[in-house]
Design an enzyme around this catalytic site. Structure first.
Site, PDB file in Angstrom:
ATOM      1  N   GLY A   1     -37.450 -15.456  -1.476  1.00  0.00           N
ATOM      2  CA  GLY A   1     -36.619 -15.849  -2.611  1.00  0.00           C
ATOM      3  C   GLY A   1     -37.286 -16.916  -3.445  1.00  0.00           C
ATOM      4  O   GLY A   1     -38.161 -17.640  -2.972  1.00  0.00           O
TER       5      GLY A   1
ATOM      6  N   GLN B   1     -37.558 -23.838  -9.364  1.00  0.00           N
ATOM      7  CA  GLN B   1     -38.729 -24.069  -8.517  1.00  0.00           C
ATOM      8  C   GLN B   1     -40.035 -23.893  -9.285  1.00  0.00           C
ATOM      9  O   GLN B   1     -41.067 -24.398  -8.861  1.00  0.00           O
ATOM     10  CB  GLN B   1     -38.727 -23.116  -7.320  1.00  0.00           C
ATOM     11  CG  GLN B   1     -37.669 -23.442  -6.297  1.00  0.00           C
ATOM     12  CD  GLN B   1     -37.720 -22.455  -5.153  1.00  0.00           C
ATOM     13  OE1 GLN B   1     -37.103 -21.400  -5.214  1.00  0.00           O
ATOM     14  NE2 GLN B   1     -38.470 -22.802  -4.118  1.00  0.00           N
TER      15      GLN B   1
ATOM     16  N   CYS C   1     -39.039 -23.429   2.860  1.00  0.00           N
ATOM     17  CA  CYS C   1     -38.883 -23.342   1.408  1.00  0.00           C
ATOM     18  C   CYS C   1     -40.251 -23.412   0.752  1.00  0.00           C
ATOM     19  O   CYS C   1     -41.097 -24.225   1.155  1.00  0.00           O
ATOM     20  CB  CYS C   1     -38.003 -24.500   0.937  1.00  0.00           C
ATOM     21  SG  CYS C   1     -37.701 -24.496  -0.833  1.00  0.00           S
ATOM     22  N   LEU C   2     -40.458 -22.581  -0.264  1.00  0.00           N
ATOM     23  CA  LEU C   2     -41.725 -22.621  -0.991  1.00  0.00           C
ATOM     24  C   LEU C   2     -41.943 -23.960  -1.687  1.00  0.00           C
ATOM     25  O   LEU C   2     -43.077 -24.336  -1.962  1.00  0.00           O
ATOM     26  CB  LEU C   2     -41.771 -21.485  -2.014  1.00  0.00           C
ATOM     27  CG  LEU C   2     -41.739 -20.069  -1.423  1.00  0.00           C
ATOM     28  CD1 LEU C   2     -41.585 -19.035  -2.525  1.00  0.00           C
ATOM     29  CD2 LEU C   2     -42.979 -19.800  -0.595  1.00  0.00           C
TER      30      LEU C   2
ATOM     31  N   HIS D   1     -29.348 -20.234   0.149  1.00  0.00           N
ATOM     32  CA  HIS D   1     -30.523 -21.074  -0.098  1.00  0.00           C
ATOM     33  C   HIS D   1     -30.875 -21.092  -1.591  1.00  0.00           C
ATOM     34  O   HIS D   1     -31.077 -22.165  -2.177  1.00  0.00           O
ATOM     35  CB  HIS D   1     -31.697 -20.527   0.730  1.00  0.00           C
ATOM     36  CG  HIS D   1     -32.965 -21.286   0.587  1.00  0.00           C
ATOM     37  ND1 HIS D   1     -33.422 -22.142   1.570  1.00  0.00           N
ATOM     38  CD2 HIS D   1     -33.888 -21.329  -0.403  1.00  0.00           C
ATOM     39  CE1 HIS D   1     -34.578 -22.665   1.179  1.00  0.00           C
ATOM     40  NE2 HIS D   1     -34.876 -22.189  -0.018  1.00  0.00           N
ATOM     41  N   GLU D   2     -30.932 -19.919  -2.214  1.00  0.00           N
ATOM     42  CA  GLU D   2     -31.328 -19.856  -3.624  1.00  0.00           C
ATOM     43  C   GLU D   2     -30.253 -20.445  -4.541  1.00  0.00           C
ATOM     44  O   GLU D   2     -30.572 -21.127  -5.512  1.00  0.00           O
ATOM     45  CB  GLU D   2     -31.677 -18.426  -4.032  1.00  0.00           C
ATOM     46  CG  GLU D   2     -32.862 -17.840  -3.281  1.00  0.00           C
ATOM     47  CD  GLU D   2     -34.100 -18.714  -3.255  1.00  0.00           C
ATOM     48  OE1 GLU D   2     -34.372 -19.444  -4.247  1.00  0.00           O
ATOM     49  OE2 GLU D   2     -34.820 -18.690  -2.238  1.00  0.00           O
TER      50      GLU D   2
ATOM     51  N   HIS E   1     -30.629 -24.087  -4.614  1.00  0.00           N
ATOM     52  CA  HIS E   1     -31.662 -24.523  -5.566  1.00  0.00           C
ATOM     53  C   HIS E   1     -31.089 -24.635  -6.970  1.00  0.00           C
ATOM     54  O   HIS E   1     -31.379 -25.595  -7.695  1.00  0.00           O
ATOM     55  CB  HIS E   1     -32.835 -23.539  -5.599  1.00  0.00           C
ATOM     56  CG  HIS E   1     -33.859 -23.759  -4.534  1.00  0.00           C
ATOM     57  ND1 HIS E   1     -34.541 -24.941  -4.383  1.00  0.00           N
ATOM     58  CD2 HIS E   1     -34.310 -22.937  -3.568  1.00  0.00           C
ATOM     59  CE1 HIS E   1     -35.379 -24.843  -3.370  1.00  0.00           C
ATOM     60  NE2 HIS E   1     -35.254 -23.627  -2.854  1.00  0.00           N
TER      61      HIS E   1
END
Length: 130
Positions: A6, A11, A53-54, A95-96, A99
């Protein structure tokens, strides 16, 4: 979470309420979910799994998320629809959307674990020059 399932627009420096989720990690183009202005309608249950997480490379922690979520969002063509996810999809949706609401998975940690994880992040930032 598997790597790279994701990504939310903030981000990558885009100020928009858009995220994508691909549980197949590119193996199934039809499985790509595009979420425009997503909102959680309901959630239930609980799952506690390792999550990364990226935005925070090389760090993962066990995070509590809902086992099931129902989300309303527009897709890439602007059609509004509801998506219900359980397990990994529920985790990825949560999670997304976090963000898009300015939260990282670290914000979901509690007590000493949260404090120690933030310290790890600060050390990594200094070391890597983030």
């Amino acid at each position: 979470m598997p790597p790279g399932i994701g990504l939310a627009a903030p981000q990558i420096g885009v100020n928009a309420r858009v995220a994508i989720i691909d549980l197949s990690v590119g193996a199934d183009p039809a499985g790509l979910l595009v979420l425009v202005n997503p909102e959680v309608l309901e959630s239930s249950g609980e799952q506690k799994e390792d999550e990364g997480c990226l935005s925070i490379p090389d760090l993962s922690e066990r995070v509590v998320r809902p086992e099931r979520v129902r989300v309303r969002a527009a897709d890439a063509s602007g059609r509004v629809r509801e998506i219900e996810g359980t397990g990994l999809l529920a985790r990825a949706l949560s999670h997304e959307i976090d963000h898009l609401n300015g939260l990282l998975f670290v914000h979901r940690l509690k007590g000493l674990k949260r404090e120690l994880t933030w310290k790890k992040i600060e050390r990594s930032k200094r070391k890597a020059g983030w």
